[in-house]
Write a protein that holds these residues in place. Structure first.
Motif, PDB file in Angstrom:
ATOM      1  N   ASN A  72      39.965  47.560  45.251  1.00  0.00           N
ATOM      2  CA  ASN A  72      39.161  46.770  46.291  1.00  0.00           C
ATOM      3  C   ASN A  72      37.758  46.780  45.408  1.00  0.00           C
ATOM      4  O   ASN A  72      37.003  45.944  46.310  1.00  0.00           O
ATOM      5  CB  ASN A  72      38.867  47.690  47.404  1.00  0.00           C
ATOM      6  CG  ASN A  72      40.099  47.767  48.504  1.00  0.00           C
ATOM      7  OD1 ASN A  72      40.346  46.663  49.182  1.00  0.00           O
ATOM      8  ND2 ASN A  72      40.501  49.026  48.564  1.00  0.00           N
ATOM      9  N   HIS A 117      45.306  43.439  36.904  1.00  0.00           N
ATOM     10  CA  HIS A 117      45.477  43.714  38.527  1.00  0.00           C
ATOM     11  C   HIS A 117      46.592  43.450  39.046  1.00  0.00           C
ATOM     12  O   HIS A 117      46.804  43.211  40.268  1.00  0.00           O
ATOM     13  CB  HIS A 117      44.307  43.154  39.127  1.00  0.00           C
ATOM     14  CG  HIS A 117      42.921  43.724  39.035  1.00  0.00           C
ATOM     15  ND1 HIS A 117      42.050  43.653  37.782  1.00  0.00           N
ATOM     16  CD2 HIS A 117      42.215  44.490  39.941  1.00  0.00           C
ATOM     17  CE1 HIS A 117      41.089  44.335  37.971  1.00  0.00           C
ATOM     18  NE2 HIS A 117      41.031  44.905  39.158  1.00  0.00           N
ATOM     19  N   ALA A 160      41.391  42.709  48.821  1.00  0.00           N
ATOM     20  CA  ALA A 160      41.807  42.526  47.635  1.00  0.00           C
ATOM     21  C   ALA A 160      43.329  41.959  47.704  1.00  0.00           C
ATOM     22  O   ALA A 160      43.955  42.232  48.446  1.00  0.00           O
ATOM     23  CB  ALA A 160      41.753  43.755  47.214  1.00  0.00           C
ATOM     24  N   PRO A 211      38.028  41.193  45.337  1.00  0.00           N
ATOM     25  CA  PRO A 211      37.623  42.633  45.983  1.00  0.00           C
ATOM     26  C   PRO A 211      36.663  42.692  46.983  1.00  0.00           C
ATOM     27  O   PRO A 211      36.312  41.545  47.599  1.00  0.00           O
ATOM     28  CB  PRO A 211      36.712  43.109  44.660  1.00  0.00           C
ATOM     29  CG  PRO A 211      36.331  41.630  44.134  1.00  0.00           C
ATOM     30  CD  PRO A 211      37.472  40.712  44.346  1.00  0.00           C
TER      31      PRO A 211
END
Lengths: 257, 279
Positions: free
Chosen positions: A85, A112, B3, A161
């Motif tokens: 996040n 990621h 996200a 994020p």
């Protein structure tokens, strides 16, 4: 009900965190909170503990005392869920200068777990956001410092994020570049709902609508809205409030045996 | 705004995402390698100087008797080739650690370490990426050596691959462990003097251990205890299609020890980086 609970979860919660370099306390019982869609300025002089705090939030260091949670995920116990996040712009340059902007961003995407095809789409998106779409194929070494900073912000936003940390993000920039970057990040808060923790030692980067955390010598001296912090010490403005708070803290320290 | 892929509760990653992360780290290492051509050239020139000059000069002085895996007398150049392959990997492993120290100073290491993937995965991926680069260097060296009439059995070039992979992992893991202990880039010069040279010279890379035993029993034991000796012998036997089980066991064991040590050293809970002001 569930929606209300989700809204109540802070983007970042730092709870009674302390950290020591040997016997010296870099952070002493620090607690702060950043809400989603808020711009919080972590205001402190050089050596206040801002970078140490960022290193703890990003789990570069582990906090032996206290807890740090990102959207409810404890950084120590659930680092993966917490760090997913989080987007971060480090104080020192962290781009690979020998390769292109696109290659830097693809590398970050891979870190990621974002595949190449999706990454290309996200790269277009974030470069457009920082108005550097035409620099996609340029080598990082050929960019100006201000452009590099904007690329670092783009990189921090690449994996979408919900919390953005920026550590002295305007360091080394001229006045215009500083204003551009600051305005851009504030716009992200408004348009994307990102929670931002903006660490700086520059008073003029604080806006009337911001939340402020005053960090001095590893301790939080005040936090809240700008108006609340100013009112708490009956100051004229945030600069005056900062001077009074840090001056009083230094005086107290000197009086101790 | 959420996200990416935050859909999975708890933020866990699937196998595909782990592989994306791994391939990204390998790709970045390859890019770095391509952009640093002088690194590739110097990595090749070093063993070639040993092969073309040192070995040719000492051919008459340092005779080699028939010892396994050789079935006949071999030229000194042939004897030291596995040692030079191991040397390529030793330097590459230490170069990787230099890169990690540099990355830490410039911030690149932070980009890696704040990834949400487990740290052991990030470090292992980086280790594998560096090892793959060293294997490419080793095979390029063998191609050049082939023109110098240094030939192994054709199958040996294939059986060599897993040996190079293992030896590269062990030496890379050692480099990674060392990088966690170095505070500044300038300290790396010490690594040359205290790690690379002693490991290389106190090993079977340049001379067989029986020769060392003849001159100094103490030095022989040092060489026997040196993991680099076992990496060299593993490569030597593999180049002739054979497995040296003891060397394999030692290299495997050392790889595990060095890698676990490096992962622990880079674990934030250990606080080693922070205690030395690693930020």
């Amino acid at each position: 009900m569930a929606e209300a609970a989700a809204i109540a979860v802070p983007a970042l919660e730092v709870d009674q965190v302390s950290y020591f370099y040997g016997a010296r306390a870099a952070l002493d019982g620090v607690s702060l909170r950043v809400d989603p869609s808020s711009f919080t300025v972590l205001l402190g002089l050089n050596g206040a503990g801002k970078s140490t705090l960022f290193s703890l939030i990003t789990r570069l260091y582990a906090s032996p005392v206290g807890h740090i949670r990102i959207f409810g995920h404890d950084v120590g116990r659930e680092p993966g869920a917490a760090l997913r996040n989080l987007g971060i712009v480090f104080q020192s340059k962290a781009l690979d200068a020998d390769i292109s902007v696109r290659q830097n961003l693809l590398y970050h995407a891979a870190l990621h777990g974002i595949g190449r095809r999706r990454a290309e789409v996200e790269i277009d998106r974030v470069l457009a956001q920082v108005k550097l779409g035409d620099k996609r194929g340029d080598r990082v070494a050929s960019l100006s410092i201000g452009q590099m900073r904007r690329i670092e912000i783009a990189r921090a936003l690449l994996h979408r994020p919900r919390l953005l940390l920026l550590d002295e993000a305007t360091a080394g920039l001229d006045i215009r570049a500083r204003a551009d970057i600051l305005a851009h990040v504030r716009q992200l808060v408004a348009s994307e709902g990102v929670g931002v923790l903006w660490a700086t030692h520059l008073i003029d980067e604080v806006d009337a609508g911001d939340q402020v955390v005053v960090l001095h010598k590893g301790r939080v001296l005040a936090q809240g809205s700008v108006q609340a912090v100013v009112a708490s010490v009956q100051a004229a403005d945030i600069g005056d409030a900062f001077a009074r708070l840090t001056g009083a803290a230094d005086a107290n320290t000197e009086q101790r045996p | 705004m959420t996200a990416i892929d935050q859909g999975q509760a708890g933020g866990g990653f699937g196998l595909a995402q782990y592989l994306i992360c791994f391939s990204g780290i390998v790709w970045r290492e390859a890019l770095r390698f391509i952009h640093q051509r002088e690194r590739f050239i110097s990595a090749l020139v070093r063993p070639l100087v040993w092969l073309f000059i040192f070995a040719a000069g000492f051919r008459q002085v340092l005779g080699v008797s028939i010892i396994p895996p050789y079935e006949t007398y071999v030229l000194y150049e042939v004897y030291i080739t596995p040692g030079l392959l191991a040397m390529i990997q030793l330097f590459n492993g230490m170069q990787s650690s230099l890169t990690m120290v540099y990355d830490r100073e410039t911030g690149g290491m932070r980009v890696l370490l704040v990834s949400p993937f487990p740290r052991w995965w990030l470090l292992t991926s980086k280790l594998l990426a560096g090892t793959l680069v060293s294997i490419l260097q080793a095979y390029t060296f063998l191609v050049i050596a082939w023109f110098w009439d240094i030939e192994a059995p054709p199958l040996g070039y294939l059986t060599l691959l897993p040996a190079l992979l293992l030896a590269g992992l062990m030496l890379g893991a050692l480099g990674m462990l060392i990088s966690s202990l170095i505070r500044q880039l300038e300290n790396f010069a010490g690594i040359m003097n205290f790690v690379i040279f002693p490991m290389f010279f106190a090993s079977s890379a340049l001379y067989p251990l029986w020769r060392i035993k003849e001159s100094s029993l103490a030095l022989y034991y040092v060489c026997e205890a040196n993991p680099f000796t076992h990496a060299t012998e593993l490569i030597r036997f593999a180049l002739y299609g054979q497995v040296s089980w003891i060397d394999l066991a030692v290299v495997l064991g050392c790889t595990v020890v060095f890698l676990v040590g490096a992962i622990l050293a880079y674990d934030p809970a250990s606080g080693m980086l922070a205690r030395r002001g690693g930020s």
